[in-house]
Design a protein around this motif. Sequence first.
Motif, PDB file in Angstrom:
ATOM      1  N   ALA A  51       0.832  -1.199   0.000  1.00 20.07           N
ATOM      2  CA  ALA A  51       0.000   0.000   0.000  1.00 20.07           C
ATOM      3  C   ALA A  51       0.872   1.256   0.000  1.00 20.07           C
ATOM      4  CB  ALA A  51      -0.917  -0.004   1.216  1.00 20.07           C
ATOM      5  N   ARG A  52       2.043   1.167   0.656  1.00 17.52           N
ATOM      6  CA  ARG A  52       2.927   2.343   0.701  1.00 17.52           C
ATOM      7  C   ARG A  52       3.453   2.666  -0.695  1.00 17.52           C
ATOM      8  NH1 ARG A  52       8.521   3.851   1.750  1.00 17.52           N
ATOM      9  NH2 ARG A  52       8.484   5.901   2.711  1.00 17.52           N
ATOM     10  N   LEU A  53       3.677   1.628  -1.500  1.00 17.04           N
ATOM     11  CA  LEU A  53       4.143   1.858  -2.873  1.00 17.04           C
ATOM     12  C   LEU A  53       3.092   2.597  -3.685  1.00 17.04           C
ATOM     13  CD1 LEU A  53       5.836  -1.588  -3.632  1.00 17.04           C
ATOM     14  CD2 LEU A  53       6.975   0.592  -3.206  1.00 17.04           C
ATOM     15  N   MET A  54       1.813   2.386  -3.306  1.00 18.37           N
ATOM     16  CA  MET A  54       0.729   3.055  -4.054  1.00 18.37           C
ATOM     17  C   MET A  54       0.511   4.480  -3.563  1.00 18.37           C
ATOM     18  SD  MET A  54      -2.195   0.138  -3.844  1.00 18.37           S
ATOM     19  CE  MET A  54      -2.033  -1.521  -4.475  1.00 18.37           C
ATOM     20  N   HIS A  55       1.014   4.805  -2.354  1.00 15.86           N
ATOM     21  CA  HIS A  55       0.704   6.089  -1.718  1.00 15.86           C
ATOM     22  C   HIS A  55       1.142   7.251  -2.607  1.00 15.86           C
ATOM     23  CE1 HIS A  55      -0.555   8.586   1.481  1.00 15.86           C
ATOM     24  NE2 HIS A  55       0.649   8.982   1.864  1.00 15.86           N
ATOM     25  N   GLY A  56       0.179   8.135  -2.897  1.00 15.22           N
ATOM     26  CA  GLY A  56       0.485   9.288  -3.738  1.00 15.22           C
ATOM     27  C   GLY A  56       0.496   8.969  -5.222  1.00 15.22           C
ATOM     28  N   LYS A  57       0.098   7.731  -5.585  1.00 18.87           N
ATOM     29  CA  LYS A  57       0.136   7.366  -7.014  1.00 18.87           C
ATOM     30  C   LYS A  57      -1.191   6.748  -7.462  1.00 18.87           C
ATOM     31  CE  LYS A  57       5.052   6.291  -6.839  1.00 18.87           C
ATOM     32  NZ  LYS A  57       6.116   5.328  -7.057  1.00 18.87           N
ATOM     33  N   ILE A  62      -8.976   3.916  -6.139  1.00 13.85           N
ATOM     34  CA  ILE A  62      -8.207   3.408  -5.001  1.00 13.85           C
ATOM     35  C   ILE A  62      -7.825   4.587  -4.115  1.00 13.85           C
ATOM     36  CG2 ILE A  62      -6.072   2.232  -4.275  1.00 13.85           C
ATOM     37  CD1 ILE A  62      -6.003   0.840  -6.933  1.00 13.85           C
ATOM     38  N   LYS A  63      -7.960   4.367  -2.796  1.00 17.64           N
ATOM     39  CA  LYS A  63      -7.595   5.442  -1.869  1.00 17.64           C
ATOM     40  C   LYS A  63      -6.617   4.869  -0.859  1.00 17.64           C
ATOM     41  CE  LYS A  63      -9.789   8.771   1.204  1.00 17.64           C
ATOM     42  NZ  LYS A  63     -10.961   9.020   2.029  1.00 17.64           N
ATOM     43  N   THR A  64      -5.479   5.517  -0.665  1.00 17.30           N
ATOM     44  CA  THR A  64      -4.574   5.032   0.390  1.00 17.30           C
ATOM     45  C   THR A  64      -4.812   5.876   1.641  1.00 17.30           C
ATOM     46  OG1 THR A  64      -2.829   6.492  -0.391  1.00 17.30           O
ATOM     47  CG2 THR A  64      -2.730   4.206  -1.133  1.00 17.30           C
ATOM     48  N   ILE A  65      -4.921   5.174   2.763  1.00 13.34           N
ATOM     49  CA  ILE A  65      -5.229   5.858   4.029  1.00 13.34           C
ATOM     50  C   ILE A  65      -4.187   5.470   5.068  1.00 13.34           C
ATOM     51  CG2 ILE A  65      -6.954   6.123   5.873  1.00 13.34           C
ATOM     52  CD1 ILE A  65      -9.061   5.154   3.862  1.00 13.34           C
ATOM     53  N   ASN A 200      12.083  25.917  -4.098  1.00  8.78           N
ATOM     54  CA  ASN A 200      10.997  25.991  -5.087  1.00  8.78           C
ATOM     55  C   ASN A 200      10.697  24.660  -5.751  1.00  8.78           C
ATOM     56  OD1 ASN A 200       9.710  28.379  -5.149  1.00  8.78           O
ATOM     57  ND2 ASN A 200      11.224  29.402  -6.446  1.00  8.78           N
ATOM     58  N   ILE A 201      10.804  23.576  -4.995  1.00  7.40           N
ATOM     59  CA  ILE A 201      10.550  22.261  -5.589  1.00  7.40           C
ATOM     60  C   ILE A 201       9.454  21.572  -4.788  1.00  7.40           C
ATOM     61  CG2 ILE A 201      12.454  21.267  -4.240  1.00  7.40           C
ATOM     62  CD1 ILE A 201      12.895  19.212  -6.356  1.00  7.40           C
ATOM     63  N   LYS A 202       8.581  20.920  -5.530  1.00  7.57           N
ATOM     64  CA  LYS A 202       7.430  20.273  -4.882  1.00  7.57           C
ATOM     65  C   LYS A 202       7.754  18.785  -4.709  1.00  7.57           C
ATOM     66  CE  LYS A 202       2.454  19.987  -5.714  1.00  7.57           C
ATOM     67  NZ  LYS A 202       1.425  20.279  -6.732  1.00  7.57           N
ATOM     68  N   ILE A 203       7.736  18.295  -3.472  1.00 14.97           N
ATOM     69  CA  ILE A 203       8.001  16.864  -3.262  1.00 14.97           C
ATOM     70  C   ILE A 203       6.887  16.247  -2.416  1.00 14.97           C
ATOM     71  CG2 ILE A 203      10.524  17.014  -3.449  1.00 14.97           C
ATOM     72  CD1 ILE A 203      10.590  16.839  -0.351  1.00 14.97           C
ATOM     73  N   GLY A 204       6.703  14.940  -2.564  1.00 12.50           N
ATOM     74  CA  GLY A 204       5.669  14.239  -1.806  1.00 12.50           C
ATOM     75  C   GLY A 204       6.193  13.737  -0.466  1.00 12.50           C
TER      76      GLY A 204
END
Length: 339
Positions: A51-57, A62-65, A200-204
Amino acid sequence: MAFSFLTQELAIDLGTANTIIIHNDKIVVDEPSIIAIDQNTGKPKAIGKTARLMHGKTHENIKTIRPLRDGVIADFNAAEQMIRGMIKLTRSKNQFISPSLRMVVCIPSGSTEVEIRAVRDSSEHAGGRDVYMIYEPMAAALGIGIDVEAPEGNMVVDIGGGTTEIAVIALGGIVCNQSIRVAGDGFTYEIQQYMRHQHNIKIGERSAEDIKINVGSAISDLENPPEPYIVRGPNLMTALPVEVSVTSQEIAHCLDKSLAKIETAVLAVLEQTPPELYADIVQKGIFLTGGGALLRGLDTRLFNKINIPIHVSENPLHAVARGTGIALKNIGNFPFLLR
């Protein structure tokens, strides 16, 4: 026990960042506390590492919680499904009867009645018949081999994912404690914000976590600093890809405010400590556990501020889980377990 196979005993360290389950003195589950749910059916699609591999992707189906926030259950349904899924991982494939469960689950020392109830209900819904609770600093102290029932003071600072637990323990009880919501997740968030404002960089969340692991530091002048870490992501203004090299000095500067809050909390607990116990602590030092204890140079920084020796326990990530396992074996002997 002829019916021992009908009862399964589990010690669960239900953490904001990771959940660890111990069965028969062995760590059988060590997974990130995250679950992916299929939005159409409401059924879990993956838990833990997958599930962590899916997080943010994920896409809209599908919803990761992450069911726990700041050490407490924020999403009851997801927490229950996650606990149930993780308990399933502890069973062998050919086990037909699901045994009744006896569990010891650890909770933050600052938990309110409602929060304790949420953990108990989730555990019972996930199949727990006998559910006991233990406070995290107590479990951490047991896990690093402290004799918690001795008439002497020990101080434990457990920096987890959601909370930092600071407690002075003597005679099998917590004498004074403080639980603050500044911990690993807070550090990750600070790093995300810092990268936005400074570079100025956007990271997850995951990239920020990787920065913390690779170049995270509590002091800017480390003896042997890690190599700078390369981060890639979109520029906030132009959305074009950029590469930034991050050093441990930058991260030390960025985490300074959060770490100062932890120092203040440690000093506040020391102020409340009775003088006899204070003398014990000065002599023995303060024990650091939890994932946050792995932050480079944290022991040096705390020692410079507080002037009491700081010991980082070996394998600090598993200290609380190990202590919960010890509590499970001594359910009858430890009066500090909550029913």
